[in-house]
Design an enzyme around this catalytic site. Structure first.
Site, mmCIF file in Angstrom:
data_model
loop_
_atom_site.group_PDB
_atom_site.id
_atom_site.type_symbol
_atom_site.label_atom_id
_atom_site.label_comp_id
_atom_site.label_asym_id
_atom_site.label_seq_id
_atom_site.Cartn_x
_atom_site.Cartn_y
_atom_site.Cartn_z
ATOM 1 C CB CYS A 62 30.948 51.180 49.062
ATOM 2 S SG CYS A 62 32.538 51.699 49.731
ATOM 3 N NE ARG A 84 29.690 53.858 46.037
ATOM 4 C CZ ARG A 84 28.527 53.955 45.403
ATOM 5 N NH1 ARG A 84 28.443 53.721 44.099
ATOM 6 N NH2 ARG A 84 27.441 54.307 46.065
ATOM 7 C CD1 TRP A 139 39.086 54.425 56.196
ATOM 8 C CD2 TRP A 139 40.830 54.164 54.800
ATOM 9 N NE1 TRP A 139 38.998 55.397 55.243
ATOM 10 C CE2 TRP A 139 40.066 55.279 54.388
ATOM 11 C CE3 TRP A 139 41.963 53.821 54.065
ATOM 12 C CZ2 TRP A 139 40.402 56.046 53.274
ATOM 13 C CZ3 TRP A 139 42.291 54.578 52.953
ATOM 14 C CH2 TRP A 139 41.525 55.674 52.575
ATOM 15 C CD GLU A 184 32.534 49.831 58.539
ATOM 16 O OE1 GLU A 184 32.338 48.693 58.078
ATOM 17 O OE2 GLU A 184 33.495 50.545 58.198
HETATM 18 C C1 HEM Z 1 38.735 52.870 51.933
HETATM 19 C C2 HEM Z 1 37.880 52.870 52.939
HETATM 20 C C3 HEM Z 1 36.473 52.316 52.870
HETATM 21 C C4 HEM Z 1 35.481 52.678 53.723
HETATM 22 C C5 HEM Z 1 35.583 53.683 54.877
HETATM 23 C C6 HEM Z 1 34.308 51.933 53.355
HETATM 24 C C7 HEM Z 1 33.101 51.990 54.044
HETATM 25 C C8 HEM Z 1 32.081 51.089 53.875
HETATM 26 C C9 HEM Z 1 30.984 50.917 54.810
HETATM 27 C C10 HEM Z 1 30.784 51.685 56.114
HETATM 28 C C11 HEM Z 1 30.180 49.946 54.314
HETATM 29 C C12 HEM Z 1 28.901 49.400 54.947
HETATM 30 C C13 HEM Z 1 29.339 48.163 55.753
HETATM 31 C C14 HEM Z 1 28.262 47.676 56.702
HETATM 32 O O1 HEM Z 1 27.335 48.462 56.984
HETATM 33 O O2 HEM Z 1 28.371 46.521 57.179
HETATM 34 C C15 HEM Z 1 30.761 49.520 53.057
HETATM 35 C C16 HEM Z 1 30.202 48.542 52.240
HETATM 36 C C17 HEM Z 1 30.833 48.045 51.126
HETATM 37 N N1 HEM Z 1 32.054 48.430 50.626
HETATM 38 FE FE1 HEM Z 1 33.210 49.970 51.257
HETATM 39 N N2 HEM Z 1 34.571 51.138 52.260
HETATM 40 C C18 HEM Z 1 35.899 51.332 51.944
HETATM 41 C C19 HEM Z 1 36.602 50.666 50.943
HETATM 42 C C20 HEM Z 1 36.056 49.681 50.132
HETATM 43 C C21 HEM Z 1 36.823 48.911 49.170
HETATM 44 C C22 HEM Z 1 38.335 49.032 48.944
HETATM 45 C C23 HEM Z 1 35.941 48.077 48.548
HETATM 46 C C24 HEM Z 1 36.176 47.063 47.450
HETATM 47 C C25 HEM Z 1 37.203 47.119 46.609
HETATM 48 C C26 HEM Z 1 34.629 48.326 49.130
HETATM 49 C C27 HEM Z 1 33.465 47.654 48.745
HETATM 50 C C28 HEM Z 1 32.311 47.647 49.531
HETATM 51 C C29 HEM Z 1 31.199 46.730 49.311
HETATM 52 C C30 HEM Z 1 31.089 45.693 48.176
HETATM 53 C C31 HEM Z 1 30.260 46.974 50.309
HETATM 54 C C32 HEM Z 1 28.909 46.246 50.527
HETATM 55 C C33 HEM Z 1 29.199 44.970 51.314
HETATM 56 C C34 HEM Z 1 28.008 44.037 51.403
HETATM 57 O O3 HEM Z 1 27.192 44.030 50.427
HETATM 58 O O4 HEM Z 1 27.888 43.295 52.412
HETATM 59 N N3 HEM Z 1 34.730 49.305 50.077
HETATM 60 N N4 HEM Z 1 31.924 50.235 52.803
HETATM 61 N N1 LIG Z 2 35.145 49.491 56.076
HETATM 62 C C1 LIG Z 2 34.674 48.376 55.501
HETATM 63 N N2 LIG Z 2 33.472 47.952 55.826
HETATM 64 C C2 LIG Z 2 32.784 46.916 55.245
HETATM 65 C C3 LIG Z 2 32.707 46.778 53.857
HETATM 66 C C4 LIG Z 2 31.985 45.709 53.312
HETATM 67 C C5 LIG Z 2 31.317 44.800 54.144
HETATM 68 C C6 LIG Z 2 31.424 44.964 55.522
HETATM 69 C C7 LIG Z 2 30.763 43.993 56.432
HETATM 70 O O1 LIG Z 2 29.535 43.564 55.912
HETATM 71 C C8 LIG Z 2 28.929 42.619 56.758
HETATM 72 C C9 LIG Z 2 27.806 41.948 56.060
HETATM 73 C C10 LIG Z 2 26.631 42.892 56.249
HETATM 74 N N3 LIG Z 2 27.012 43.789 57.321
HETATM 75 C C11 LIG Z 2 28.281 43.323 57.904
HETATM 76 C C12 LIG Z 2 32.127 46.000 56.084
HETATM 77 C C13 LIG Z 2 35.497 47.639 54.544
HETATM 78 C C14 LIG Z 2 35.820 46.306 54.510
HETATM 79 C C15 LIG Z 2 36.637 45.968 53.398
HETATM 80 C C16 LIG Z 2 36.910 47.032 52.595
HETATM 81 S S1 LIG Z 2 36.224 48.419 53.239
#
Ligand code: HEM
Ligand SMILES: N/C(=N/c1cccc(CO[C@@H]2CCNC2)c1)c1cccs1
Length: 362
Positions: free
Chosen positions: A67, A70, A238, A243
């Site tokens: 993420c 963070r 958000w 994405e």
């Molecule tokens: C507040 C705005 C946030 C933004 C802009 C953001 C952005 C992102 C992005 C761009 C990814 C990669 C997603 C992908 O490539 O498919 C990601 C992954 C992730 N985010 Fe964030 N995030 C945010 C908030 C959060 C929150 C609130 C949580 C959990 C409480 C979180 C937990 C995660 C996790 C666990 C992943 C990995 C998901 C996976 O393994 O498939 N994020 N985030």
């Molecule tokens: N902006 C975000 N993006 C993502 C965060 C976590 C996971 C994903 C989507 O993951 C899918 C599985 C692997 N790529 C697509 C998108 C958030 C979703 C919920 C909180 S922040």
């Protein structure tokens, strides 16, 4: 599942860190550790206080290696839904989450935590990948909608749901308790916020009739805190513009829009070296950022997100905490080398509390 001994080791490590970060006294820590030890001895599990649940969910976000968002880990809203028993209770909690998190476009990062898995009561499962997602239909004329949703759409159709076969047909929420028949329910109209995609200077882009939902709410990950696994704990933030524009709309196995965008901008698609793909990608990313901002829906561009991540790294260093990360996910899919992340290495060590994909559980 953990044994009693393993569970107490996980619990002790979490409570010690959590109580240190919340500046609780030694005495309070000792009392709580005895209480947890006793409960595990008696029942094989233990229950988090709201404070432990809330801080644990925030720590899990702080530890999410993939993420980039963070920086705001400590400001997440944590909704305790461990009391929810029936599918109706659960659906009401999910609708309340959507309303609270959407906040008329000024998105509030929020998590709703349902009761943890335990032998004494059936597991609560949300079968959706995200609460909002578009259906995908395989037809004799080709695919309609989001190819990523084809399998789950079939599950919904088998349960009796009937969606209109269109490119942006929202799927129902599907909840299952234990081995009961899964229950589907469409999201009430008044809770649905979507953004129509237009371009800041080229009005032809609007004719593609692209749109996307405002709030990404991940509902298929497991929150693990101190050895306790919450497998129904949907969370939202958000979007980062890439994405939607560089993956959901651009991937050939998703909406595959690059050629159609290139045509609108009269780009020469004959030769790769014209970089028509790259130019179409940039125009699509500009359109998404412009449209969300115009609609008053929170979104972040990948440059700002990277700067915020840098600030997160600096704040963590101030507090003597290591930042772990998965470089392959942290770099944005367009212009990655324009961010500091690309030029830096991150240790991809798994720290708990954390969020896990169901096939990643340790
Ligand atoms: C507040 C705005 C946030 C933004 C802009 C953001 C952005 C992102 C992005 C761009 C990814 C990669 C997603 C992908 O490539 O498919 C990601 C992954 C992730 N985010 Fe964030 N995030 C945010 C908030 C959060 C929150 C609130 C949580 C959990 C409480 C979180 C937990 C995660 C996790 C666990 C992943 C990995 C998901 C996976 O393994 O498939 N994020 N985030
Ligand atoms: N902006 C975000 N993006 C993502 C965060 C976590 C996971 C994903 C989507 O993951 C899918 C599985 C692997 N790529 C697509 C998108 C958030 C979703 C919920 C909180 S922040």
């Amino acid at each position: 599942m953990f044994s009693k001994e393993e569970l107490f080791i996980e619990a002790k490590q979490f409570v010690e860190t959590c109580y240190y970060e919340l500046a609780k006294s030694e005495q309070e820590l000792k009392r709580r550790l005895n209480e947890v030890h006793e409960e595990i001895e008696q029942t094989g599990t233990y229950h988090h206080t709201y404070e432990e649940l809330s801080h644990g969910a925030k720590m899990a976000w702080r530890n999410s290696n993939k993420c980039i968002g963070r920086l705001f880990w400590d400001s997440m809203h944590v909704r305790d839904a461990r009391h929810a028993e029936t599918t109706s209770d659960i659906l009401d909690e999910l609708f309340d989450h959507i309303h609270y998190a959407t906040n008329a476009g000024k998105i509030r990062p929020t998590i709703t935590i349902f009761r943890a898995n335990h032998p004494s009561h059936p597991e609560i499962k949300i079968l959706n990948h995200q609460l909002f997602r578009y259906a995908g239909f395989e037809t004799e004329y080709g695919i309609i909608g989001d190819p990523a949703s084809i399998e789950f759409t079939k599950v919904c159709l088998d349960l009796g749901w009937q969606g209109i076969r269109s490119d942006f047909q929202l799927l129902p929420i599907v909840v299952q308790i234990g081995e009961e028949e899964p229950r589907w329910c469409t999201i009430p109209e008044h809770l649905i916020e979507e953004v129509d995609i237009e371009h800041p200077t080229n009005e032809l882009v609007a004719e593609l009739e692209l749109k996307w939902y405002a709030v990404p709410i991940i509902s298929d990950m497991v929150l693990e805190i101190g050895g306790i696994r919450y497998s129904a704990a949907p969370f939202n933030g958000w979007y980062m513009g890439t994405e939607i524009a560089a993956r959901n709309f651009a991937d050939p196995f998703r909406y595959d829009m690059l050629r159609r965008v290139a045509k609108i901008f009269q780009l020469n698609q004959e030769r790769e070296s014209s970089l028509w793909r790259d130019e179409a990608l940039i125009e699509l990313n500009k359109a998404v950022l412009y449209s969300y901002k115009k609609a008053g829906v929170s979104i972040v561009d990948h440059h700002t997100a990277a700067k915020q991540f840098k600030t997160f790294e600096e704040k963590e260093a101030q507090l003597n905490r290591d930042v772990t990360g998965d470089w392959t996910w942290l770099i944005p899919p367009i212009s990655p080398a324009t961010t500091h992340i690309f030029h830096q290495q991150y240790e991809n060590r798994i720290v708990t509390p954390n969020y896990f994909r169901k096939d990643e559980l340790r």
